[in-house]
Write a protein that holds these residues in place. Structure first.
Motif, PDB file in Angstrom:
ATOM      1  N   LYS A  28       2.155  23.246  41.205  1.00 35.30           N
ATOM      2  CA  LYS A  28       3.458  23.814  40.820  1.00 35.30           C
ATOM      3  C   LYS A  28       4.567  22.759  40.834  1.00 35.30           C
ATOM      4  O   LYS A  28       5.694  23.016  41.263  1.00 35.30           O
ATOM      5  N   SER A  29       4.232  21.546  40.379  1.00 37.07           N
ATOM      6  CA  SER A  29       5.238  20.495  40.244  1.00 37.07           C
ATOM      7  C   SER A  29       6.215  20.906  39.151  1.00 37.07           C
ATOM      8  O   SER A  29       5.821  21.431  38.109  1.00 37.07           O
ATOM      9  N   VAL A  75      -8.151  23.829  27.011  1.00 36.54           N
ATOM     10  CA  VAL A  75      -9.453  24.235  27.554  1.00 36.54           C
ATOM     11  C   VAL A  75      -9.289  24.714  28.995  1.00 36.54           C
ATOM     12  O   VAL A  75      -9.866  25.739  29.396  1.00 36.54           O
ATOM     13  N   ALA A  76      -8.497  23.978  29.785  1.00 35.54           N
ATOM     14  CA  ALA A  76      -8.255  24.393  31.171  1.00 35.54           C
ATOM     15  C   ALA A  76      -7.570  25.751  31.211  1.00 35.54           C
ATOM     16  O   ALA A  76      -7.900  26.611  32.043  1.00 35.54           O
ATOM     17  N   GLY A  77      -6.610  25.953  30.302  1.00 33.86           N
ATOM     18  CA  GLY A  77      -5.946  27.253  30.236  1.00 33.86           C
ATOM     19  C   GLY A  77      -6.931  28.366  29.950  1.00 33.86           C
ATOM     20  O   GLY A  77      -6.849  29.457  30.539  1.00 33.86           O
ATOM     21  N   TYR A  78      -7.880  28.101  29.071  1.00 30.23           N
ATOM     22  CA  TYR A  78      -8.918  29.089  28.773  1.00 30.23           C
ATOM     23  C   TYR A  78      -9.796  29.342  29.999  1.00 30.23           C
ATOM     24  O   TYR A  78     -10.134  30.497  30.300  1.00 30.23           O
ATOM     25  N   GLU A  79     -10.160  28.293  30.718  1.00 33.17           N
ATOM     26  CA  GLU A  79     -11.032  28.443  31.881  1.00 33.17           C
ATOM     27  C   GLU A  79     -10.388  29.318  32.954  1.00 33.17           C
ATOM     28  O   GLU A  79     -11.090  30.050  33.667  1.00 33.17           O
ATOM     29  N   LEU A 139      -3.077  37.347  30.578  1.00 30.25           N
ATOM     30  CA  LEU A 139      -2.985  35.896  30.565  1.00 30.25           C
ATOM     31  C   LEU A 139      -2.350  35.392  31.851  1.00 30.25           C
ATOM     32  O   LEU A 139      -1.211  35.764  32.168  1.00 30.25           O
ATOM     33  N   PRO A 140      -3.036  34.541  32.625  1.00 30.36           N
ATOM     34  CA  PRO A 140      -2.450  34.010  33.858  1.00 30.36           C
ATOM     35  C   PRO A 140      -1.247  33.104  33.556  1.00 30.36           C
ATOM     36  O   PRO A 140      -1.186  32.455  32.505  1.00 30.36           O
ATOM     37  N   ASP A 141      -0.312  33.063  34.483  1.00 30.74           N
ATOM     38  CA  ASP A 141       0.852  32.181  34.327  1.00 30.74           C
ATOM     39  C   ASP A 141       0.405  30.727  34.168  1.00 30.74           C
ATOM     40  O   ASP A 141       1.011  29.961  33.417  1.00 30.74           O
ATOM     41  N   ALA A 179       1.409  28.174  31.205  1.00 29.50           N
ATOM     42  CA  ALA A 179       2.062  26.895  31.501  1.00 29.50           C
ATOM     43  C   ALA A 179       1.323  25.737  30.851  1.00 29.50           C
ATOM     44  O   ALA A 179       1.927  24.806  30.301  1.00 29.50           O
ATOM     45  N   LEU A 180      -0.016  25.775  30.883  1.00 33.58           N
ATOM     46  CA  LEU A 180      -0.815  24.712  30.281  1.00 33.58           C
ATOM     47  C   LEU A 180      -0.684  24.712  28.758  1.00 33.58           C
ATOM     48  O   LEU A 180      -0.639  23.654  28.124  1.00 33.58           O
TER      49      LEU A 180
END
Length: 356
Positions: free
Chosen positions: A265-266, A309-313, A321-323, A327-328
């Motif tokens: 959370k930078s 890809v990380a956002g999809y994972e 959809l996760p925050d 963000a990604l």
């Protein structure tokens, strides 16, 4: 669990890696886990310990991927072109083709860089530099050496670049969860992202051995055998290796530092990750020729794709959809903007004394 444990122990005995005396002296323990494959850790208080990976018969493609990984480790041990990689890859002790079971020497007292970064709250520029040098070490392998592996590599881009191709991975990707479907649909509806992914696809080259799953969790840091006071890195889990674009591995390396900052959370995740990205790029480009501005631009575009890809994972088993995924996706849009890409490229190209 008991029959499986007996089978693993019998296998180690058959391979001559443990004796009956080792088994009865009370100083051995066996752990079992499951991800895409089954894996086992056999630890001995006295003597060597082992990591065993067994392809799960219920998962499509695992026999082929474990076999591929074993072939690469065998080449590192036997092929002169690969021998400079022995210090940075696991040591293969045995591979059983019939059961697709691979036995590796366990890297003792090791911690993966993802766990270490979460524990310490940051990545080390020294580690980032080592990651860059390791990537260059296998990217520079000659084509003849990769050909000599006699591996039927898929030689195709990552799924993130093949959303519009036929056959399409879309049904499988959208079927993971409602959140997964929502993210895939959002990517395809975003003109900027869609254009960047197509540009990466059009400019993809298959001219190097790539790891294919280049991330912090696949790097182990452990005391050096020659100098226990010094930490060295090993790159593990080569089952997604391919003949592909080295820019994908480099972009994933850049992305690993950004993803860590997002998870921490930078406030400015991209800005906070730039020192590690610079250390990585400085070490990589110093170790491999051909790292011009065009290649760096491709790596940065690949980094944006890795963030997606990380956002999809992170959508796995989620309804909404996760925050973190949102963000990604927003960060990826920033990276692929003309201003963002130019600013990142200029920053990375500046000399980095810390990684020199």
């Amino acid at each position: 669990m008991e029959p499986i444990a007996r089978n693993i122990i019998q296998t180690l005995q058959t391979q001559g890696l443990v004796s009956q005396r080792d088994l009865v002296d009370g100083s051995s323990v066996l752990f079992m886990g499951r991800q895409r494959n089954r894996f086992f850790v056999y630890k001995q208080l006295h003597g060597p310990s082992f990591f065993i990976k067994h392809a799960h018969e219920g998962e499509a493609g695992t026999v082929e991927s474990v076999t591929l990984e074993a072939q690469i480790y065998k080449a590192v041990a036997d092929n002169a072109d690969f021998q400079h990689l022995q210090a940075v890859m696991p040591q293969l002790l045995h591979f059983d083709q019939d059961s697709a079971t691979m036995t590796l020497l366990l890297i003792k007292d090791a911690e993966d860089l993802g766990t270490r970064a979460r524990r310490l709250g940051q990545n080390s520029c020294d580690d980032a530099g080592q990651m860059g040098r390791i990537a260059a070490q296998y990217h520079i392998l000659p084509q003849s050496a990769v050909d000599a592996l006699a591996v039927d590599f898929p030689a195709k881009p990552h799924w993130i670049f093949r959303l519009e191709e036929t056959p399409s991975p879309l049904p499988s990707l959208r079927g993971r969860s409602p959140a997964s479907a929502a993210l895939i649909d959002a990517l395809r509806a975003n003109p900027q992202i869609k254009h960047s992914l197509q540009w990466c696809r059009d400019n993809w080259v298959s001219d190097a051995l790539i790891h294919g799953d280049f991330k912090l969790e696949n790097f182990l840091t452990a005391p050096s055998e020659a100098d226990p006071g010094h930490q060295t890195l090993r790159l593990i889990d080569w089952e997604r290796a391919d003949r592909g674009d080295p820019a994908w591995d480099v972009g994933c390396g850049f992305g690993a530092f950004v993803i860590h900052r997002v998870m921490q959370k930078s406030g400015d995740a991209l800005g906070a990750a730039l020192p590690e990205m610079r250390a990585f790029w400085t070490a990589y480009s110093a170790s491999r020729s051909g790292c011009d501005s065009a290649f760096l631009d491709r790596c940065i575009a690949m980094m944006a794709a890795r963030l997606l890809v990380a956002g999809y994972e992170y959508c796995f088993a989620q309804d909404d959809l996760p925050d973190l995924s949102l963000a990604l996706m927003q960060l990826a849009e920033t990276v692929i903007s003309l201003e963002g890409q130019a600013e990142i490229a200029a920053t990375l190209a500046r000399p980095c004394k810390q990684a020199a």
